[in-house]
Write an enzyme that holds these catalytic residues in place. Structure first.
Site, PDB file in Angstrom:
ATOM      1  N   CYS A   1       0.827  -1.218   0.000  1.00 44.91           N
ATOM      2  CA  CYS A   1       0.000   0.000   0.000  1.00 44.91           C
ATOM      3  C   CYS A   1       0.859   1.266   0.000  1.00 44.91           C
ATOM      4  O   CYS A   1       1.376   1.674   1.044  1.00 44.91           O
ATOM      5  CB  CYS A   1      -0.939  -0.008   1.203  1.00 44.91           C
ATOM      6  SG  CYS A   1      -1.988   1.452   1.280  1.00 44.91           S
TER       7      CYS A   1
ATOM      8  N   CYS B   1      -0.570   4.118   2.205  1.00 45.39           N
ATOM      9  CA  CYS B   1      -0.384   3.952   3.655  1.00 45.39           C
ATOM     10  C   CYS B   1       1.084   4.140   4.044  1.00 45.39           C
ATOM     11  O   CYS B   1       1.371   4.732   5.073  1.00 45.39           O
ATOM     12  CB  CYS B   1      -0.810   2.552   4.108  1.00 45.39           C
ATOM     13  SG  CYS B   1      -2.182   1.851   3.219  1.00 45.39           S
ATOM     14  N   ASP B   2       2.011   3.621   3.256  1.00 44.55           N
ATOM     15  CA  ASP B   2       3.408   3.540   3.695  1.00 44.55           C
ATOM     16  C   ASP B   2       4.371   4.464   2.960  1.00 44.55           C
ATOM     17  O   ASP B   2       5.541   4.564   3.336  1.00 44.55           O
ATOM     18  CB  ASP B   2       3.917   2.091   3.533  1.00 44.55           C
ATOM     19  CG  ASP B   2       3.122   1.123   4.391  1.00 44.55           C
ATOM     20  OD1 ASP B   2       2.566   1.573   5.419  1.00 44.55           O
ATOM     21  OD2 ASP B   2       3.040  -0.070   4.052  1.00 44.55           O
TER      22      ASP B   2
END
Ligand code: NAP
Length: 300
Positions: A130, A133-134
């Site tokens: 992701c 997200c990261d």
């Protein structure tokens, strides 16, 4: 007892909820992520009416819309759906139990994992599924995206905002699946470099990811590896009835009906919309599924 229970809080499920409420059906939606997979795209440019919209915000707007009309949205994962006395009984992993006269399955797909050596070992330690997200953890670092579809394109563009270098490792010689606006932006980026005709065969490192070995034998030093190689269907809950599937996708008719009377399906998990997995198609299938559920109740 609800008229309709919807499994999945992405665009298909939330649209089904909006339409169901406009038919005055008592409606409950179960899901673990509001907006589903579109939350991972911060810059959606092909949903009509929005030149550019953040996926998480669009998901929240759809949820607010559904709730504003009276749908109940419960952020719980469904564990089982059974049939009892002509009704459906849904149980969640947290033990919530509801009865419904009809069901719409709109739970989407699961990520395809990369089966290369040691990739799993470095998950959370350099390997991610992701970029939204990261991505921010890789400010000033070197990363690579594996894949050649729209998700890989979106991930590379997100990562280029943080990383100093972004490789896209793709097994073909040119981007054939990715939509042209993404290809054009990638080709114009000074940070992004496609690595064509290559595949990751092994992740290398001691405590965390340090490099990948490619099919040609080349080693690419990396801080992060983002895997975007598509999705696979799954039915992540027990069903007390048999659903007809086609290569794992739920078979649906033009009215989004499944092989089980009273159960409808919408969005990426179905065989509908020519398997074109878009927010626009999910929304369309969700609307049809709710309409069909309404008609089912009228006639039963
Ligand atoms: P996808 O279109 O199925 O593409 C997956 C990519 O990964 C393909 O390029 C494929 O290679 C490659 N791949 C698959 N298995 C692999 C493996 N084991 N090793 C290496 N590479 C592998 O999946 P997606 O990009 O996630 O897109 C899914 C759907 O969501 C599509 O309908 C897409 O349009 C949609 N989507 C849309 C947007 C948007 O902005 N409109 C954004 C994200 C996703 P091959 O090309 O050789 O098959």
């Amino acid at each position: 007892m609800y008229d309709i229970a919807i499994v999945g809080a992405g665009p298909a499920g939330l649209t089904a909820a909006i339409y169901a409420r406009r038919y005055n059906m008592s409606t409950v939606v179960f899901g673990d992520v509001v907006g589903g997979l579109m939350t991972e795209n911060p810059c959606i440019e092909n949903f009509p009416g929005f030149k550019r919209v953040n996926g998480a915000e669009l998901g929240e707007k759809m949820k607010e819309h559904a709730e504003g009309l009276g749908a109940e949205v419960k952020l719980e994962k469904v564990a089982s759906i059974e049939k009892k006395d002509g009704m459906f009984v849904l149980r969640t992993e947290w033990g919530t139990e509801v009865e419904a006269r009809t069901v719409v399955l709109a739970h989407g797909l699961k990520r395809r994992k990369l089966a290369a050596k040691n990739v799993e070992k470095f998950e959370g330690r350099g390997v991610s599924y992701c970029a939204t997200c990261d991505g921010a953890f890789f400010k000033g670092k070197t990363v690579a995206v594996v894949g050649g579809g729209d998700s890989a394109g979106v991930a590379a563009l997100i990562l280029a905002e943080f990383a100093t270098k972004v490789y896209i490792i793709y097994r073909r010689g040119e981007f054939v699946k990715m939509q042209s606006p993404y290809v054009e932006k990638i080709m114009a980026s000074e940070k992004i470099e496609p690595v064509f005709n290559e595949e990751v065969v092994e992740a290398l490192g001691s405590e965390k990811l340090e490099a990948v070995r490619l099919k040609s034998g080349r080693e690419l030093p990396l801080d992060g590896l983002f895997i975007e190689i598509g999705f696979e269907p799954e039915i992540p809950f027990e069903t007390g009835f048999k659903l007809e599937l086609d290569r794992g996708y739920i078979k649906v008719g033009p009215d989004q009906s499944t092989s089980e009377p009273g159960v409808f399906a919408a969005g990426d998990i179905t065989t509908g919309s020519n398997r074109f997995h878009q927010i626009a198609t999910a929304v369309g299938e969700g609307a049809v599924a709710a309409d069909s559920a309404y008609r089912f109740i009228l006639h039963h």
